[in-house]
Design an enzyme around this catalytic site. Structure first.
Site, PDB file in Angstrom:
ATOM      1  N   LYS A  94       3.447   1.291  -3.961  1.00 56.34           N
ATOM      2  CA  LYS A  94       2.826   0.517  -5.059  1.00 56.34           C
ATOM      3  C   LYS A  94       3.596   0.593  -6.381  1.00 56.34           C
ATOM      4  CE  LYS A  94      -1.942   0.610  -3.408  1.00 56.34           C
ATOM      5  NZ  LYS A  94      -3.358   0.719  -3.757  1.00 56.34           N
TER       6      LYS A  94
ATOM      7  N   ASP B 121      -6.665  -3.910  -7.410  1.00 58.99           N
ATOM      8  CA  ASP B 121      -7.518  -2.770  -7.042  1.00 58.99           C
ATOM      9  C   ASP B 121      -8.638  -2.547  -8.071  1.00 58.99           C
ATOM     10  OD1 ASP B 121      -6.201  -2.031  -4.671  1.00 58.99           O
ATOM     11  OD2 ASP B 121      -4.738  -0.817  -5.751  1.00 58.99           O
TER      12      ASP B 121
ATOM     13  N   GLY C 279     -10.991  12.187 -11.173  1.00 63.56           N
ATOM     14  CA  GLY C 279      -9.626  11.947 -10.716  1.00 63.56           C
ATOM     15  C   GLY C 279      -8.827  11.195 -11.766  1.00 63.56           C
TER      16      GLY C 279
ATOM     17  N   GLY D 205     -17.097   2.639  -1.097  1.00 65.29           N
ATOM     18  CA  GLY D 205     -15.787   2.045  -1.341  1.00 65.29           C
ATOM     19  C   GLY D 205     -15.481   0.768  -0.574  1.00 65.29           C
TER      20      GLY D 205
ATOM     21  N   ASN E 152     -10.517  15.716 -14.298  1.00 65.57           N
ATOM     22  CA  ASN E 152      -9.488  15.928 -13.276  1.00 65.57           C
ATOM     23  C   ASN E 152      -9.249  17.411 -13.034  1.00 65.57           C
ATOM     24  OD1 ASN E 152      -7.689  14.601 -11.470  1.00 65.57           O
ATOM     25  ND2 ASN E 152      -5.992  15.429 -12.676  1.00 65.57           N
TER      26      ASN E 152
ATOM     27  N   LYS F  30      -3.366  16.049 -16.846  1.00 62.34           N
ATOM     28  CA  LYS F  30      -3.290  14.627 -16.462  1.00 62.34           C
ATOM     29  C   LYS F  30      -4.430  13.826 -17.089  1.00 62.34           C
ATOM     30  CE  LYS F  30      -1.510  14.060 -11.781  1.00 62.34           C
ATOM     31  NZ  LYS F  30      -2.082  13.679 -10.507  1.00 62.34           N
TER      32      LYS F  30
ATOM     33  N   GLY G 231      -3.377   7.347  -9.255  1.00 57.33           N
ATOM     34  CA  GLY G 231      -3.100   5.910  -9.248  1.00 57.33           C
ATOM     35  C   GLY G 231      -4.361   5.073  -9.148  1.00 57.33           C
ATOM     36  N   ALA G 232      -5.287   5.471  -8.293  1.00 60.66           N
ATOM     37  CA  ALA G 232      -6.516   4.678  -8.121  1.00 60.66           C
ATOM     38  C   ALA G 232      -7.322   4.679  -9.416  1.00 60.66           C
ATOM     39  CB  ALA G 232      -7.344   5.245  -6.977  1.00 60.66           C
TER      40      ALA G 232
ATOM     41  N   THR H 252       0.829  -1.192   0.000  1.00 65.95           N
ATOM     42  CA  THR H 252       0.000   0.000   0.000  1.00 65.95           C
ATOM     43  C   THR H 252       0.869   1.250   0.000  1.00 65.95           C
ATOM     44  OG1 THR H 252      -1.961   1.024   0.957  1.00 65.95           O
ATOM     45  CG2 THR H 252      -0.457  -0.005   2.523  1.00 65.95           C
TER      46      THR H 252
HETATM   47  P1  ATR Z   1      -4.504   7.895  -5.678  1.00 67.85           P
HETATM   48  O1  ATR Z   1      -3.458   6.821  -5.836  1.00 67.85           O
HETATM   49  O2  ATR Z   1      -5.334   7.746  -4.439  1.00 67.85           O
HETATM   50  O3  ATR Z   1      -5.338   8.051  -6.917  1.00 67.85           O
HETATM   51  P2  ATR Z   1      -3.002  10.234  -6.427  1.00 67.85           P
HETATM   52  O4  ATR Z   1      -2.289   9.451  -7.490  1.00 67.85           O
HETATM   53  O5  ATR Z   1      -2.232  11.209  -5.612  1.00 67.85           O
HETATM   54  O6  ATR Z   1      -3.713   9.262  -5.406  1.00 67.85           O
HETATM   55  O7  ATR Z   1      -4.238  11.028  -7.139  1.00 67.85           O
HETATM   56  C1  ATR Z   1      -5.141  11.806  -6.443  1.00 67.85           C
HETATM   57  C2  ATR Z   1      -6.247  12.294  -7.394  1.00 67.85           C
HETATM   58  O8  ATR Z   1      -7.208  13.051  -6.626  1.00 67.85           O
HETATM   59  C3  ATR Z   1      -5.764  13.213  -8.493  1.00 67.85           C
HETATM   60  O9  ATR Z   1      -6.568  13.054  -9.622  1.00 67.85           O
HETATM   61  C4  ATR Z   1      -5.971  14.607  -7.870  1.00 67.85           C
HETATM   62  O10 ATR Z   1      -6.106  15.642  -8.805  1.00 67.85           O
HETATM   63  P3  ATR Z   1      -4.790  16.409  -9.419  1.00 67.85           P
HETATM   64  O11 ATR Z   1      -4.202  15.494 -10.448  1.00 67.85           O
HETATM   65  O12 ATR Z   1      -5.327  17.648 -10.018  1.00 67.85           O
HETATM   66  O13 ATR Z   1      -3.871  16.636  -8.249  1.00 67.85           O
HETATM   67  C5  ATR Z   1      -7.271  14.378  -7.147  1.00 67.85           C
HETATM   68  N1  ATR Z   1      -7.473  15.304  -6.029  1.00 67.85           N
HETATM   69  C6  ATR Z   1      -6.865  15.275  -4.817  1.00 67.85           C
HETATM   70  N2  ATR Z   1      -7.303  16.290  -4.054  1.00 67.85           N
HETATM   71  C7  ATR Z   1      -8.208  16.979  -4.797  1.00 67.85           C
HETATM   72  C8  ATR Z   1      -9.030  18.122  -4.573  1.00 67.85           C
HETATM   73  N3  ATR Z   1      -8.992  18.770  -3.391  1.00 67.85           N
HETATM   74  N4  ATR Z   1      -9.871  18.520  -5.544  1.00 67.85           N
HETATM   75  C9  ATR Z   1      -9.921  17.860  -6.729  1.00 67.85           C
HETATM   76  N5  ATR Z   1      -9.161  16.772  -7.014  1.00 67.85           N
HETATM   77  C10 ATR Z   1      -8.322  16.344  -6.061  1.00 67.85           C
END
Ligand code: ATR
Length: 289
Positions: free
Chosen positions: A78, A114, A139, A254, A163, A168, A142-143, A74
C-alpha cells in the site's frame, strides 16, 4: 489463482480488475467484485494476483500493458506502490497509502478508500452522525491513519488515539492536530479516558483469527450504551464486540468497512453506484465456504 500474466485475457471489451498482494490466496475481494460486476451487468473479471515485493514494478507495468481498468492494493504494497503512480489523490497523499488504482488510458491514479469506506459503514450501521462525538481509536498503524483522516472530515469533538507504543500515538497527534482535536496516549492510560467516550474503534489486529479470545482493552471499563467498532471481520464478532454487547453497547464489525472500501473502489472504476448488499452477501458466502 492467477500468477502468470500470460493467463490473463487481453480482449478489449471486458473490464479487467485485480487485487495485488502477498499473501493473496484468502482475499475475499474477487468473490465480492465478481458478484458486483455480475449484478451490474458489466462484462468483466476481477483477478487475485500474487505479487511479491520485488515484482511490484513489473506488476504495475503489466497492468498498464494488459489494460486493466482498476487495481486494489493490499498488504504489503500500500505504501511502496505510490512510487509507480502518475497521480495521487489528496487524501491518499495525506494518509500515505493507496489501496485503489484507476487506470485511465495508461495514466494511473491512486486513491485510498479504506477510511471513507469505514466511516460510510459506521454511519450506515451504527451512528448516523459523528459530529460532536468523542471517539477513541485503538492503534496508530496504517489502518488507523485512513480512519483518522476520514473521521476528521466528520467534525468530531475529539479523537483520542491510544497505542501500545505511546510515541506513535503522540506522533499522530502532532501530525493531525491542525485538522482535528486529537490527543495521543499510551494504551495504559485508556481506562481514565473511557468514561467520556461515545465511540471506540479497534484498528489493531488484537482479536483476529486465530487469537480470537484476545481483547485490545479491558471491556469492563467500556461505558454501557456507547458504540464499539472493530475493523476485524474474521471473526465477524470479535471478543471485544461480544463483551461490549454484553455491556449494552451498540456493536459494529469490520465486514461493512471491507464491503464499503470495495464499493468506493468499484464506483471509481465503473462510474455507477455499487450494489453494496450483493457485495456484502458475496463476502458472507465466501467466509462461510
Ligand atoms: P495496520 O496497517 O493493519 O494498521 P500496522 O501499521 O502494522 O498495521 O499497525 C498495527 C497496529 O496494531 C499498531 O498500532 C500496533 O501497535 P504498535 O505501534 O505499538 O506496534 C497495534 N498492535 C499490533 N499488535 C498489538 C498487540 N498485541 N497489542 C497492542 N497493539 C497491537
Amino acid at each position: 489463482m492467477k500468477e502468470l500474466w500470460s493467463d490473463i485475457p487481453t480482449n478489449g471489451d471486458s473490464m479487467l480488475l485485480a487485487v495485488i498482494g502477498d499473501p493473496i490466496r484468502h482475499s475475499k475481494s474477487p468473490a465480492m467484485h465478481n458478484a458486483a460486476l455480475a449484478a451490474l451487468g458489466i462484462e468483466g473479471e476481477y483477478w487475485p494476483l500474487h505479487v511479491v515485493r520485488d515484482d511490484l514494478g513489473h506488476a504495475i507495468n503489466q497492468i498498464k500493458k494488459l489494460g486493466f481498468r482498476g487495481i486494489n492494493v493490499t498488504i504489503p504494497h500500500k505504501i511502496e506502490v505510490m512510487a509507480y503512480l502518475d497521480i495521487i489523490d489528496d487524501s491518499a497523499h495525506i494518509i500515505g497509502a493507496v489501496n485503489t488504482i484507476v487506470n485511465n488510458n495508461g495514466v494511473l491514479t491512486g486513491y485510498n478508500t479504506d477510511g471513507i469506506g469505514y466511516v460510510r459503514s459506521l454511519k450506515d450501521e451504527a451512528m448516523a452522525d459523528l459530529c460532536g462525538k468523542r471517539i477513541m481509536v485503538l492503534g496508530a498503524g496504517g489502518a488507523a491513519r485512513g480512519i483518522i483522516h476520514a473521521l476528521s472530515q466528520e467534525d468530531p469533538e475529539t479523537l483520542i488515539i491510544a497505542n501500545r507504543s505511546e510515541d506513535k500515538a503522540i506522533q499522530m497527534e502532532n501530525e493531525w492536530k491542525s485538522l482535528v482535536s486529537i490527543r495521543g496516549i499510551s494504551m495504559d492510560k485508556v481506562s481514565s479516558y473511557l468514561p467520556d467516550m461515545d465511540v471506540i474503534i479497534n484498528t489493531t489486529s488484537v482479536g483476529m483469527y486465530p487469537h480470537i479470545s484476545a481483547v485490545p482493552i479491558d471491556p469492563d471499563g467500556i461505558p454501557s450504551g456507547i458504540v464499539v467498532s472493530d475493523l476485524i471481520y474474521n471473526p465477524l464478532n470479535t471478543e471485544l464486540l461480544k463483551r461490549s454487547q454484553d455491556r449494552g453497547c451498540i456493536i459494529h464489525g469490520g465486514l461493512g468497512m471491507f464491503v464499503n472500501q470495495g464499493a468506493y473502489a468499484l464506483e471509481y472504476w465503473t462510474g455507477v453506484p455499487a450494489p453494496v448488499e450483493v457485495m456484502r452477501q458475496a463476502v458472507l458466502d465466501s467466509l462461510q465456504s
